[in-house]
Design an enzyme around this catalytic site. Structure first.
Site, PDB file in Angstrom:
ATOM      1  N   THR A   1     -32.799   3.730  -8.672  1.00 11.41           N
ATOM      2  CA  THR A   1     -33.701   4.842  -8.962  1.00 11.41           C
ATOM      3  C   THR A   1     -33.121   6.113  -8.368  1.00 11.41           C
ATOM      4  O   THR A   1     -32.131   6.088  -7.633  1.00 11.41           O
ATOM      5  CB  THR A   1     -35.104   4.616  -8.358  1.00 11.41           C
ATOM      6  OG1 THR A   1     -34.987   4.558  -6.935  1.00 11.41           O
ATOM      7  CG2 THR A   1     -35.727   3.333  -8.865  1.00 11.41           C
TER       8      THR A   1
ATOM      9  N   ALA B   1     -32.792   3.054  -3.219  1.00 12.70           N
ATOM     10  CA  ALA B   1     -33.762   4.115  -2.955  1.00 12.70           C
ATOM     11  C   ALA B   1     -33.012   5.311  -2.378  1.00 12.70           C
ATOM     12  O   ALA B   1     -32.363   5.190  -1.340  1.00 12.70           O
ATOM     13  CB  ALA B   1     -34.825   3.622  -1.983  1.00 12.70           C
TER      14      ALA B   1
ATOM     15  N   VAL C   1     -30.071   1.814   0.664  1.00 13.85           N
ATOM     16  CA  VAL C   1     -30.209   3.262   0.843  1.00 13.85           C
ATOM     17  C   VAL C   1     -29.133   3.976   0.040  1.00 13.85           C
ATOM     18  O   VAL C   1     -27.937   3.766   0.242  1.00 13.85           O
ATOM     19  CB  VAL C   1     -30.120   3.646   2.330  1.00 13.85           C
ATOM     20  CG1 VAL C   1     -30.251   5.166   2.490  1.00 13.85           C
ATOM     21  CG2 VAL C   1     -31.200   2.933   3.128  1.00 13.85           C
ATOM     22  N   LYS C   2     -29.582   4.816  -0.879  1.00 11.23           N
ATOM     23  CA  LYS C   2     -28.678   5.536  -1.774  1.00 11.23           C
ATOM     24  C   LYS C   2     -28.338   6.892  -1.156  1.00 11.23           C
ATOM     25  O   LYS C   2     -29.217   7.734  -0.928  1.00 11.23           O
ATOM     26  CB  LYS C   2     -29.363   5.709  -3.125  1.00 11.23           C
ATOM     27  CG  LYS C   2     -28.464   6.000  -4.300  1.00 11.23           C
ATOM     28  CD  LYS C   2     -29.291   5.937  -5.581  1.00 11.23           C
ATOM     29  CE  LYS C   2     -28.460   6.204  -6.809  1.00 11.23           C
ATOM     30  NZ  LYS C   2     -29.306   6.216  -8.024  1.00 11.23           N
ATOM     31  N   VAL C   3     -27.052   7.095  -0.877  1.00 12.60           N
ATOM     32  CA  VAL C   3     -26.587   8.251  -0.112  1.00 12.60           C
ATOM     33  C   VAL C   3     -25.603   9.069  -0.948  1.00 12.60           C
ATOM     34  O   VAL C   3     -24.699   8.494  -1.562  1.00 12.60           O
ATOM     35  CB  VAL C   3     -25.893   7.791   1.190  1.00 12.60           C
ATOM     36  CG1 VAL C   3     -25.417   8.985   2.007  1.00 12.60           C
ATOM     37  CG2 VAL C   3     -26.825   6.906   2.012  1.00 12.60           C
TER      38      VAL C   3
END
Length: 217
Positions: free
Chosen positions: A27, A60, A86-88
């Site tokens: 997402t 996310a 965790v999308k960085v």
């Protein structure tokens, strides 16, 4: 190759999951906004719902751009559910944060990757996934799948464990080509996944079979 669906729409996630081929979800803030999900608590609750629907990684995305902000937000996202990744973003402080997350057992997805050099940096920092945006590269008159192939070759030759997650998928052909060049994962909208099922010869053949079966009765 793993299949992730790129959406925040629960109905689409359920439909893909019901096919039995879904391995995870990605997402981003734009997809959340498209579903009318606003506010920290509502977003967290939505992520939790998705995690309870799908037995696999759920990316996310953080909104911060400083090391401290990314780490603080990432810790909160990771606490929502064990499946959260965790999308960085691929920025200097993002790489620093990925290294921190790696050292502290938090899974990461380095996003907005557009070059092999960026992919190398993400892998060195220990990213779980790296997301080259092939559709956006195609939009700039370059071949996005060629970048996926280059990253796959580099990772294989160097022994990096980071998985190549082909993102910004625009059509079923993108999926097939990414599979050909060895992408570990592709993430795409539901219509691209369903597009893999379609072929006019299949439709024509089935219609003929049904017609012949009817004639036999």
């Amino acid at each position: 190759m793993k299949f992730f669906i790129d959406t925040a729409n629960l109905a689409q996630i359920q439909e893909a999951n019901d096919l039995g081929i879904l391995d995870g979800v990605t997402t981003n803030p734009s997809l959340m906004a498209k579903e009318g999900i606003k506010g920290t608590e509502a977003i967290a609750a939505h992520y939790k719902t998705i995690c309870e629907m799908v037995d696999g990684p759920v990316s996310a995305e953080v909104l911060g751009t400083t090391f401290e902000g990314i780490v603080e937000e990432g810790k909160k996202l990771a606490a929502i559910h064990e499946n959260i990744v965790v999308k960085v973003p691929m920025i200097k402080d993002g790489i620093k944060a990925i290294k921190w997350f790696t050292d502290n057992g938090i899974l990461t997805n380095c996003t907005l990757v557009f070059s092999a050099g960026q992919a190398i940096m993400a892998a060195k920092a220990g990213a779980t996934f790296v997301s080259p945006f092939i559709g956006r590269i195609d939009d700039s008159s370059w071949d996005g799948v060629q970048l996926v192939e280059q990253i796959v070759n580099i990772y294989n030759s160097q022994g990096f464990l980071t998985e190549v997650l082909a993102a910004s998928i625009r059509n079923p052909l993108h999926i097939v080509r990414c599979a050909e060049v060895g992408a570990d994962v592709c993430t795409c909208p539901l219509n691209s996944i369903l597009g893999l099922l379609k072929h006019p010869l299949t439709d024509n053949g089935l219609a003929q079979f049904l017609k012949d079966a009817q004639a036999m009765q």
